[in-house]
Design a protein around this motif. Structure first.
Motif, PDB file in Angstrom:
ATOM      1  N   CYS A 167       1.042   9.886  -5.664  1.00  0.00           N
ATOM      2  CA  CYS A 167       0.574  11.258  -5.489  1.00  0.00           C
ATOM      3  C   CYS A 167       1.737  12.191  -5.125  1.00  0.00           C
ATOM      4  CB  CYS A 167      -0.582  11.346  -4.491  1.00  0.00           C
ATOM      5  SG  CYS A 167      -0.079  11.143  -2.805  1.00  0.00           S
ATOM      6  N   LYS A 172       0.814  -1.228   0.000  1.00  0.00           N
ATOM      7  CA  LYS A 172       0.000   0.000   0.000  1.00  0.00           C
ATOM      8  C   LYS A 172       0.844   1.273   0.000  1.00  0.00           C
ATOM      9  CE  LYS A 172      -3.946  -2.215   2.126  1.00  0.00           C
ATOM     10  NZ  LYS A 172      -4.750  -2.395   3.313  1.00  0.00           N
ATOM     11  N   THR A 173       2.040   1.189  -0.519  1.00  0.00           N
ATOM     12  CA  THR A 173       2.853   2.402  -0.638  1.00  0.00           C
ATOM     13  C   THR A 173       2.595   3.075  -1.986  1.00  0.00           C
ATOM     14  OG1 THR A 173       4.597   0.883  -1.284  1.00  0.00           O
ATOM     15  CG2 THR A 173       4.762   1.810   0.910  1.00  0.00           C
ATOM     16  N   GLN A 192      -0.054   4.481  -3.176  1.00  0.00           N
ATOM     17  CA  GLN A 192      -0.775   5.755  -3.141  1.00  0.00           C
ATOM     18  C   GLN A 192       0.140   6.911  -2.720  1.00  0.00           C
ATOM     19  OE1 GLN A 192      -4.175   5.027  -0.670  1.00  0.00           O
ATOM     20  NE2 GLN A 192      -3.042   3.705   0.685  1.00  0.00           N
ATOM     21  N   LEU A 193       1.113   6.598  -1.847  1.00  0.00           N
ATOM     22  CA  LEU A 193       2.064   7.642  -1.437  1.00  0.00           C
ATOM     23  C   LEU A 193       2.962   8.020  -2.612  1.00  0.00           C
ATOM     24  CD1 LEU A 193       3.306   6.467   2.074  1.00  0.00           C
ATOM     25  CD2 LEU A 193       1.713   8.290   1.559  1.00  0.00           C
ATOM     26  N   ILE A 194       3.403   6.993  -3.332  1.00  0.00           N
ATOM     27  CA  ILE A 194       4.322   7.230  -4.447  1.00  0.00           C
ATOM     28  C   ILE A 194       3.619   7.990  -5.568  1.00  0.00           C
ATOM     29  CG2 ILE A 194       5.626   6.068  -6.284  1.00  0.00           C
ATOM     30  CD1 ILE A 194       6.322   3.888  -4.258  1.00  0.00           C
ATOM     31  N   LYS A 205       5.525   9.330 -10.705  1.00  0.00           N
ATOM     32  CA  LYS A 205       5.060   8.632 -11.922  1.00  0.00           C
ATOM     33  C   LYS A 205       6.235   8.249 -12.798  1.00  0.00           C
ATOM     34  CE  LYS A 205       0.329   9.773 -11.549  1.00  0.00           C
ATOM     35  NZ  LYS A 205      -0.950  10.053 -12.182  1.00  0.00           N
ATOM     36  N   TRP A 210      -2.948   3.713 -12.655  1.00  0.00           N
ATOM     37  CA  TRP A 210      -3.419   2.960 -11.484  1.00  0.00           C
ATOM     38  C   TRP A 210      -4.404   3.808 -10.668  1.00  0.00           C
ATOM     39  CZ3 TRP A 210      -2.724   4.193  -6.276  1.00  0.00           C
ATOM     40  CH2 TRP A 210      -3.172   3.205  -5.388  1.00  0.00           C
ATOM     41  N   GLN A 211      -5.437   3.144 -10.187  1.00  0.00           N
ATOM     42  CA  GLN A 211      -6.468   3.821  -9.403  1.00  0.00           C
ATOM     43  C   GLN A 211      -6.506   3.228  -7.993  1.00  0.00           C
ATOM     44  OE1 GLN A 211      -9.070   6.211 -11.072  1.00  0.00           O
ATOM     45  NE2 GLN A 211      -7.038   6.316 -11.963  1.00  0.00           N
ATOM     46  N   ALA A 212      -6.654   4.101  -7.030  1.00  0.00           N
ATOM     47  CA  ALA A 212      -6.630   3.635  -5.631  1.00  0.00           C
ATOM     48  C   ALA A 212      -7.972   3.075  -5.161  1.00  0.00           C
ATOM     49  CB  ALA A 212      -6.205   4.769  -4.724  1.00  0.00           C
ATOM     50  N   GLY A 213      -8.942   3.015  -6.024  1.00  0.00           N
ATOM     51  CA  GLY A 213     -10.265   2.557  -5.593  1.00  0.00           C
ATOM     52  C   GLY A 213     -10.305   1.080  -5.260  1.00  0.00           C
ATOM     53  N   GLY A 214     -11.364   0.682  -4.592  1.00  0.00           N
ATOM     54  CA  GLY A 214     -11.610  -0.731  -4.347  1.00  0.00           C
ATOM     55  C   GLY A 214     -10.854  -1.332  -3.189  1.00  0.00           C
ATOM     56  N   ARG A 215     -10.369  -0.482  -2.272  1.00  0.00           N
ATOM     57  CA  ARG A 215      -9.681  -1.015  -1.090  1.00  0.00           C
ATOM     58  C   ARG A 215     -10.545  -0.855   0.140  1.00  0.00           C
ATOM     59  NH1 ARG A 215      -3.529   1.050  -1.916  1.00  0.00           N
ATOM     60  NH2 ARG A 215      -2.881  -0.689  -3.185  1.00  0.00           N
TER      61      ARG A 215
END
Lengths: 248, 400
Positions: B217, B210-211, B213-215, B222, B395-400
């Motif tokens: 944003c 789960k790193t 999302q940090l990377i 990117k 990549w999308q952060a949804g669905g967690r």
């Protein structure tokens, strides 16, 4: 300095997670309140550019969320904060600093400063996997502040913090909020009650309240609970119970 | 400021924090060294007449020492006659080995050239002259071309190559190069395994930990991070390949000497039509080994990001490795067989490269498999990495 959200919408299959939310947030601390599943995290992820909205836009001082310069002014603490268990606290901050574009010298100075600020001085050489939950959360807060963000997005930042740490955290956020835009989501009313200049309430993806804490006139927690249908009956019952007790 | 070096340093740090990496690499290097050393000492050869026993290593050293006397000589009638005389003689060396061991390389050349064609298993069964030997070799080559379904254009191209060869060939001992060339498959298989285990979690670990999302944003999360991961993966693969190749080169050279780099490739692959020395062949195979490790690295990185999990990525790479090891497509299925020869494990073997007569048409000329392979790999790498970046950046952060 303004975060502009225009008719932001996100739908997962047959559930609308965020429904046409529009906001203009200036400097200050903005508390986003909502029950679990209300759409807070989805909204925050879209604000951070890691979730694409079905429609609507997000920009900060005219910079679109998809741009690198937008990410340069952003600090984000996700709800489920991920880390590298075998990295030390200092390594982790140095890595995050390199991702945010800090020079090596600045990164080291800023990392030490933040470790001290969040009460992790002396722990910087220990591996993160040896940290307690609260320490990890504080490290997460530190990484979000590395680049002195103009837009700070904190998703449930107080989870795992003890009362003393909460107080220290509130002071820190209050101070940052004086010159920057801070958006803080929580379902714990007391987290935002004292520091938020503006309260936003979200339910079923819709913004149901947008106003200052003063507009609430009285107890924020009660007001917050009143906004949710499923809780309203409980509150009324509680009130009725209290009145009966008084009569007796 | 964007500091690529720092990003790469941290990617290496993440990679080497994994126990599998720093355990597997020395383990495979040791295995590779042993694969060269052990067979020479674990096999004993005994002479039934004298009762003397010696190891394979002693035999190879004797052959090396004895063959120095005929080094650089042409494989012509005079040398064939010498060999026949030695084979007929009962002369025994001090260590109990026959004196005819000096001519083992010539025997091997004759049997590999015309053994199948004449259906002979012992060189004494061939009694012809050198001219007959080379004529039969040409016949065997043409038979191979027909079996492989070569077009007239390919046959013409190869005939020109064949005509440019200096025949008769000269003889020279090239034990270390033979060993390196024949170890390439082992090295490549171990590299495939190493890459599959170590690199299939380069991207996926960010998602599972789960790193991501940090990377994603962060300002340089990117393209710069993608490039840093890519650079780390590719340099790791290349460095691992070099270490593995050294682990074969060094013991081979120590055991069998460095002589033989100028020996014609026909000493190892008699039916090859290429004007190439053993040294050049080993360099080509080493280059192909590096190219194969890069394509496998790119595939590991792509699947790691595509599936957001290291297990499917590792599974695909190991599955392909096993399949390549076991499946052999007959040459009669020309296209399928030729494509299959470009699989990394096949391409790095002398049989799949130097012995492969099938060519690839290329703007009016033909490319050999070792020329077309790297070009094909380069195109595939570009394709995989472009597709990988699309998946990564979207990549999308949804669905967690």
């Amino acid at each position: 300095m303004e975060l502009y959200i225009d008719r932001l919408t996100k739908q997962y299959k047959n559930k609308i997670a965020v429904d046409r939310v529009s906001l203009r947030l200036g400097s200050g601390v903005h508390g986003l309140l909502g029950a679990n599943g209300a759409g807070k995290t989805t909204l925050m992820r879209m604000i951070c550019g890691i979730l694409k909205p079905d429609s609507g836009t997000v920009s900060f001082d005219g910079m679109d969320v998809s741009r690198e310069d937008y990410r340069a002014i952003l600090g984000y603490l996700p709800q489920d904060f991920g880390y590298y268990p075998d990295f030390t606290g200092m390594d982790f901050l140095m890595y995050m600093a390199s991702l945010k574009g800090l020079r090596k010298g600045d990164a080291r100075y800023r990392s030490r400063e933040l470790l001290s600020l969040v009460g992790l001085e002396g722990q910087e050489k220990n591996r993160i996997k040896t940290y307690s939950g609260g320490m990890k959360q504080r490290l997460g807060i530190a990484q979000a502040l590395l680049n002195r963000p103009k837009l700070l997005v904190l998703d449930e930042p107080t989870a795992g913090l003890d009362p003393k740490e909460r107080v220290r955290f509130r002071d820190l956020i209050e101070q940052i909020g004086r010159e920057n835009v801070v958006l803080l989501s929580t379902h714990i009313v007391s987290d935002v009650e004292q520091i938020a200049d503006r309260i936003l309430m979200i339910r079923d993806g819709r913004l149901i309240f947008d106003g200052s804490a003063d507009e609430v006139r009285g107890n924020l927690e009660e007001f917050y609970l009143e906004q949710f249908d499923e809780r309203r009956d409980d509150i009324e019952k509680k009130r009725a119970g209290k009145e009966e007790t008084h009569h007796v | 400021m964007y500091n690529f070096r720092t990003l790469v340093r941290f990617e290496y740090k993440k990679l080497f924090k994994r126990k599998a990496v720093w355990l597997l690499l020395p383990l495979l290097v040791t295995f590779s060294v042993l694969s060269v050393v052990v067979p020479s000492f674990s096999t004993a050869i005994s002479n039934s007449e004298t009762g003397q026993t010696c190891t394979m290593y002693e035999m190879q050293q004797t052959q090396r020492r004895e063959s120095a006397a005929i080094k650089g000589r042409l494989i012509d009638d005079s040398l064939l006659e010498e060999m026949r005389t030695a084979l007929d003689s009962d002369k025994i060396l001090e260590n109990g080995l026959p004196a005819s061991i000096r001519y083992d390389g010539i025997r091997s050349f004759i049997l590999s050239s015309v053994g199948d064609l004449l259906k002979i298993e012992d060189v004494s069964q061939f009694t012809g002259s050198a001219d007959e030997l080379y004529a039969l070799r040409t016949e065997a080559i043409k038979e191979n071309w027909a079996e492989d379904g070569l077009t007239k254009g390919e046959q013409q191209f190869l005939s020109e190559k064949e005509d440019s060869l200096e025949i008769p060939f000269s003889y020279g001992y090239s034990g270390s190069y033979d060993m390196v060339a024949s170890s390439m498959i082992t090295v490549s298989a171990m590299l495939s395994f190493l890459i599959a285990v170590c690199l299939s979690s380069v991207f996926s670990s960010e998602h599972t930990g789960k790193t991501d999302q940090l990377i994603l944003c962060s300002r340089f999360g990117k393209a710069p991070v993608y490039l840093a991961k890519l650079f780390t993966g590719i340099t790791f693969s290349l460095a691992a390949s070099l270490v593995m190749l050294l682990s074969v080169f060094v013991p081979s050279f120590l055991m069998y000497g460095t002589e033989g780099s100028d020996v014609p490739i026909q000493a190892l692959v008699p039916l090859a039509s290429w004007d190439m020395t053993m040294g050049e062949a080993v360099l080509i195979l080493s280059g192909l080994c590096l190219a194969a490790s890069v394509i496998q690295c790119c595939a590991a990185l792509f699947f790691s990001e595509r599936f957001k999990s290291g297990i499917p990525a590792m599974g695909i790479l190991l599955g392909v490795l096993l399949l390549t090891g076991f499946l052999n497509i007959p040459g009669s299925y020309r296209i399928a067989s030729q494509i299959w020869e470009f699989m990394p494990l096949n391409l790095v073997s002398p049989g799949g490269t130097i012995h492969n007569d099938r060519l690839v048409p290329f703007f009016g000329t033909y490319l050999t498999s070792w020329q077309a392979g790297p070009i094909l790999y380069l195109l595939l790498c570009i394709l995989l990495l472009t597709a990988g970046y699309r998946v990564y950046s979207r990549w999308q952060a949804g669905g967690r």
